[in-house]
Scaffold this motif. Structure first.
Motif, PDB file in Angstrom:
ATOM      1  N   ASP A   1       0.084  11.013   4.724  1.00  0.00           N
ATOM      2  CA  ASP A   1      -1.166  11.760   4.886  1.00  0.00           C
ATOM      3  C   ASP A   1      -2.038  10.999   5.884  1.00  0.00           C
ATOM      4  O   ASP A   1      -2.347   9.820   5.711  1.00  0.00           O
ATOM      5  CB  ASP A   1      -1.885  11.875   3.536  1.00  0.00           C
ATOM      6  CG  ASP A   1      -3.179  12.638   3.641  1.00  0.00           C
ATOM      7  OD1 ASP A   1      -3.219  13.681   4.330  1.00  0.00           O
ATOM      8  OD2 ASP A   1      -4.176  12.166   3.039  1.00  0.00           O
ATOM      9  N   ARG A   2      -2.420  11.652   6.934  1.00  0.00           N
ATOM     10  CA  ARG A   2      -3.194  11.056   8.035  1.00  0.00           C
ATOM     11  C   ARG A   2      -4.512  10.460   7.521  1.00  0.00           C
ATOM     12  O   ARG A   2      -4.889   9.348   7.888  1.00  0.00           O
ATOM     13  CB  ARG A   2      -3.444  12.124   9.097  1.00  0.00           C
ATOM     14  CG  ARG A   2      -4.318  11.672  10.223  1.00  0.00           C
ATOM     15  CD  ARG A   2      -4.460  12.839  11.236  1.00  0.00           C
ATOM     16  NE  ARG A   2      -5.528  12.664  12.149  1.00  0.00           N
ATOM     17  CZ  ARG A   2      -5.499  11.966  13.268  1.00  0.00           C
ATOM     18  NH1 ARG A   2      -4.379  11.375  13.598  1.00  0.00           N
ATOM     19  NH2 ARG A   2      -6.539  11.865  14.048  1.00  0.00           N
ATOM     20  N   GLN A   3      -5.232  11.168   6.671  1.00  0.00           N
ATOM     21  CA  GLN A   3      -6.535  10.688   6.184  1.00  0.00           C
ATOM     22  C   GLN A   3      -6.386   9.437   5.316  1.00  0.00           C
ATOM     23  O   GLN A   3      -7.202   8.535   5.381  1.00  0.00           O
ATOM     24  CB  GLN A   3      -7.254  11.798   5.404  1.00  0.00           C
ATOM     25  CG  GLN A   3      -8.704  11.497   5.125  1.00  0.00           C
ATOM     26  CD  GLN A   3      -9.516  11.245   6.389  1.00  0.00           C
ATOM     27  OE1 GLN A   3      -9.402  11.953   7.377  1.00  0.00           O
ATOM     28  NE2 GLN A   3     -10.322  10.196   6.368  1.00  0.00           N
ATOM     29  N   SER A   4      -5.305   9.361   4.549  1.00  0.00           N
ATOM     30  CA  SER A   4      -5.057   8.165   3.735  1.00  0.00           C
ATOM     31  C   SER A   4      -4.857   6.941   4.627  1.00  0.00           C
ATOM     32  O   SER A   4      -5.379   5.859   4.348  1.00  0.00           O
ATOM     33  CB  SER A   4      -3.822   8.349   2.863  1.00  0.00           C
ATOM     34  OG  SER A   4      -4.031   9.346   1.912  1.00  0.00           O
ATOM     35  N   VAL A   5      -4.096   7.109   5.717  1.00  0.00           N
ATOM     36  CA  VAL A   5      -3.847   6.016   6.645  1.00  0.00           C
ATOM     37  C   VAL A   5      -5.147   5.608   7.336  1.00  0.00           C
ATOM     38  O   VAL A   5      -5.473   4.419   7.444  1.00  0.00           O
ATOM     39  CB  VAL A   5      -2.772   6.394   7.689  1.00  0.00           C
ATOM     40  CG1 VAL A   5      -2.635   5.316   8.758  1.00  0.00           C
ATOM     41  CG2 VAL A   5      -1.437   6.643   7.006  1.00  0.00           C
ATOM     42  N   ILE A   6      -5.940   6.582   7.787  1.00  0.00           N
ATOM     43  CA  ILE A   6      -7.220   6.293   8.453  1.00  0.00           C
ATOM     44  C   ILE A   6      -8.165   5.573   7.484  1.00  0.00           C
ATOM     45  O   ILE A   6      -8.806   4.586   7.856  1.00  0.00           O
ATOM     46  CB  ILE A   6      -7.860   7.599   8.991  1.00  0.00           C
ATOM     47  CG1 ILE A   6      -7.030   8.128  10.170  1.00  0.00           C
ATOM     48  CG2 ILE A   6      -9.309   7.360   9.419  1.00  0.00           C
ATOM     49  CD1 ILE A   6      -7.466   9.507  10.657  1.00  0.00           C
ATOM     50  N   ASN A   7      -8.261   6.030   6.253  1.00  0.00           N
ATOM     51  CA  ASN A   7      -9.118   5.376   5.253  1.00  0.00           C
ATOM     52  C   ASN A   7      -8.681   3.933   5.015  1.00  0.00           C
ATOM     53  O   ASN A   7      -9.514   3.034   4.896  1.00  0.00           O
ATOM     54  CB  ASN A   7      -9.102   6.145   3.930  1.00  0.00           C
ATOM     55  CG  ASN A   7      -9.834   7.468   4.007  1.00  0.00           C
ATOM     56  OD1 ASN A   7     -10.615   7.713   4.923  1.00  0.00           O
ATOM     57  ND2 ASN A   7      -9.563   8.343   3.054  1.00  0.00           N
ATOM     58  N   TYR A   8      -7.393   3.711   4.963  1.00  0.00           N
ATOM     59  CA  TYR A   8      -6.879   2.357   4.753  1.00  0.00           C
ATOM     60  C   TYR A   8      -7.235   1.448   5.938  1.00  0.00           C
ATOM     61  O   TYR A   8      -7.674   0.330   5.766  1.00  0.00           O
ATOM     62  CB  TYR A   8      -5.355   2.399   4.543  1.00  0.00           C
ATOM     63  CG  TYR A   8      -4.755   1.037   4.367  1.00  0.00           C
ATOM     64  CD1 TYR A   8      -4.965   0.314   3.195  1.00  0.00           C
ATOM     65  CD2 TYR A   8      -3.999   0.450   5.376  1.00  0.00           C
ATOM     66  CE1 TYR A   8      -4.426  -0.943   3.020  1.00  0.00           C
ATOM     67  CE2 TYR A   8      -3.458  -0.817   5.215  1.00  0.00           C
ATOM     68  CZ  TYR A   8      -3.672  -1.506   4.038  1.00  0.00           C
ATOM     69  OH  TYR A   8      -3.144  -2.763   3.882  1.00  0.00           O
ATOM     70  N   ILE A   9      -7.054   1.944   7.152  1.00  0.00           N
ATOM     71  CA  ILE A   9      -7.388   1.165   8.355  1.00  0.00           C
ATOM     72  C   ILE A   9      -8.882   0.856   8.388  1.00  0.00           C
ATOM     73  O   ILE A   9      -9.299  -0.268   8.704  1.00  0.00           O
ATOM     74  CB  ILE A   9      -6.935   1.913   9.626  1.00  0.00           C
ATOM     75  CG1 ILE A   9      -5.394   1.934   9.703  1.00  0.00           C
ATOM     76  CG2 ILE A   9      -7.523   1.259  10.887  1.00  0.00           C
ATOM     77  CD1 ILE A   9      -4.828   2.794  10.800  1.00  0.00           C
TER      78      ILE A   9
ATOM     79  N   VAL B   1       0.857  -1.180   0.000  1.00  0.00           N
ATOM     80  CA  VAL B   1       0.000   0.000   0.000  1.00  0.00           C
ATOM     81  C   VAL B   1       0.895   1.233   0.000  1.00  0.00           C
ATOM     82  O   VAL B   1       1.799   1.355   0.817  1.00  0.00           O
ATOM     83  CB  VAL B   1      -0.920   0.014   1.238  1.00  0.00           C
ATOM     84  CG1 VAL B   1      -1.759   1.265   1.256  1.00  0.00           C
ATOM     85  CG2 VAL B   1      -1.779  -1.230   1.257  1.00  0.00           C
ATOM     86  N   LEU B   2       0.609   2.094  -0.911  1.00  0.00           N
ATOM     87  CA  LEU B   2       1.358   3.357  -0.979  1.00  0.00           C
ATOM     88  C   LEU B   2       0.458   4.462  -0.472  1.00  0.00           C
ATOM     89  O   LEU B   2      -0.647   4.657  -0.966  1.00  0.00           O
ATOM     90  CB  LEU B   2       1.797   3.639  -2.413  1.00  0.00           C
ATOM     91  CG  LEU B   2       2.726   2.602  -3.038  1.00  0.00           C
ATOM     92  CD1 LEU B   2       3.012   2.954  -4.494  1.00  0.00           C
ATOM     93  CD2 LEU B   2       4.023   2.528  -2.265  1.00  0.00           C
ATOM     94  N   PHE B   3       0.930   5.160   0.558  1.00  0.00           N
ATOM     95  CA  PHE B   3       0.154   6.247   1.125  1.00  0.00           C
ATOM     96  C   PHE B   3       0.640   7.573   0.543  1.00  0.00           C
ATOM     97  O   PHE B   3       1.815   7.740   0.208  1.00  0.00           O
ATOM     98  CB  PHE B   3       0.307   6.284   2.651  1.00  0.00           C
ATOM     99  CG  PHE B   3      -0.286   5.097   3.336  1.00  0.00           C
ATOM    100  CD1 PHE B   3      -1.670   4.932   3.387  1.00  0.00           C
ATOM    101  CD2 PHE B   3       0.511   4.140   3.934  1.00  0.00           C
ATOM    102  CE1 PHE B   3      -2.215   3.842   4.019  1.00  0.00           C
ATOM    103  CE2 PHE B   3      -0.033   3.049   4.562  1.00  0.00           C
ATOM    104  CZ  PHE B   3      -1.405   2.910   4.609  1.00  0.00           C
ATOM    105  N   LYS B   4      -0.279   8.482   0.478  1.00  0.00           N
ATOM    106  CA  LYS B   4       0.043   9.836   0.020  1.00  0.00           C
ATOM    107  C   LYS B   4       0.968  10.473   1.060  1.00  0.00           C
ATOM    108  O   LYS B   4       0.732  10.370   2.259  1.00  0.00           O
ATOM    109  CB  LYS B   4      -1.264  10.622  -0.099  1.00  0.00           C
ATOM    110  CG  LYS B   4      -1.111  11.977  -0.682  1.00  0.00           C
ATOM    111  CD  LYS B   4      -2.493  12.606  -0.828  1.00  0.00           C
ATOM    112  CE  LYS B   4      -2.396  14.001  -1.327  1.00  0.00           C
ATOM    113  NZ  LYS B   4      -3.699  14.649  -1.421  1.00  0.00           N
ATOM    114  N   LYS B   5       2.028  11.115   0.608  1.00  0.00           N
ATOM    115  CA  LYS B   5       2.994  11.714   1.530  1.00  0.00           C
ATOM    116  C   LYS B   5       2.674  13.205   1.705  1.00  0.00           C
ATOM    117  O   LYS B   5       2.102  13.839   0.831  1.00  0.00           O
ATOM    118  CB  LYS B   5       4.415  11.539   1.010  1.00  0.00           C
ATOM    119  CG  LYS B   5       4.846  10.082   1.007  1.00  0.00           C
ATOM    120  CD  LYS B   5       6.306   9.958   0.757  1.00  0.00           C
ATOM    121  CE  LYS B   5       6.673   8.490   0.820  1.00  0.00           C
ATOM    122  NZ  LYS B   5       8.070   8.284   0.747  1.00  0.00           N
ATOM    123  N   THR B   6       3.082  13.728   2.849  1.00  0.00           N
ATOM    124  CA  THR B   6       2.864  15.148   3.130  1.00  0.00           C
ATOM    125  C   THR B   6       4.127  15.928   2.761  1.00  0.00           C
ATOM    126  O   THR B   6       5.228  15.342   2.682  1.00  0.00           O
ATOM    127  CB  THR B   6       2.541  15.364   4.619  1.00  0.00           C
ATOM    128  OG1 THR B   6       3.625  14.892   5.394  1.00  0.00           O
ATOM    129  CG2 THR B   6       1.270  14.648   5.007  1.00  0.00           C
TER     130      THR B   6
END
Length: 156
Positions: free
Chosen positions: A16-24, A5-10
């Motif tokens: 990106d916090r919202q990307s991690v929360i959405n994934y969880i 999984v590749l998360f959007k970086k800040t």
């Protein structure tokens, strides 16, 4: 799940916090779906196990009933043989008897007894065969039959 999984970086480093929360949240949703599937499968296994045990019990009872009916049938056949032997003995006595009329009446009574015994043996045999067929009937047909009987009873 072995997917990368590749998360959007800040802009300042990190993810990106919202990307991690959405994934969880997506992982939790998928996990719940799997739990529901497992629960459904467990219920199905339990139901099928109970049904298997019930069918096994019914099969054992049917086998015992078959044995019992076969024994009754054998007894009835044996009684019919004994009656036939008595009949033949009385028939010999008739030939030797001076009083043919009394002997004829005795033979007629014996004929009726033999016929009665043979009819009883045939009835027991037919009943045994019917119960054997009924015991071998699949539960679905038996349930449909009992439902039809219940429906007929409710009409009255």
């Amino acid at each position: 799940m072995k997917e990368e999984v590749l998360f959007k970086k800040t802009p300042f480093g990190g993810f990106d916090r919202q990307s991690v929360i959405n994934y969880i949240q997506q992982l939790k949703k998928t996990q719940q779906e799997y739990k529901n599937i497992i629960s459904d499968k467990d219920r199905l296994v339990k139901t099928l196990t109970e049904e298997k045990n019930e069918l096994k019990e019914r099969s054992e009872k049917a086998e015992k009933k078959i044995e019992e009916l076969n024994m009754k049938c054998s007894e009835a056949e044996e009684n019919a043989k004994k009656m036939r032997a008595k009949y033949e003995m009385l028939e010999k006595q008739l030939e030797e008897s001076a009083d043919k009329k009394a002997a004829q009446e005795t033979i007629e009574r014996c004929d009726k007894l033999v016929e009665s015994a043979e009819a009883a043996a045939a009835k027991l045999k037919k009943n045994a065969q019917s119960q054997i067929k009924k015991a071998a009937m699949p539960p679905e047909k038996e349930k449909r039959g009992s439902l039809k009987i219940r429906a007929d009873l409710h009409r009255y």
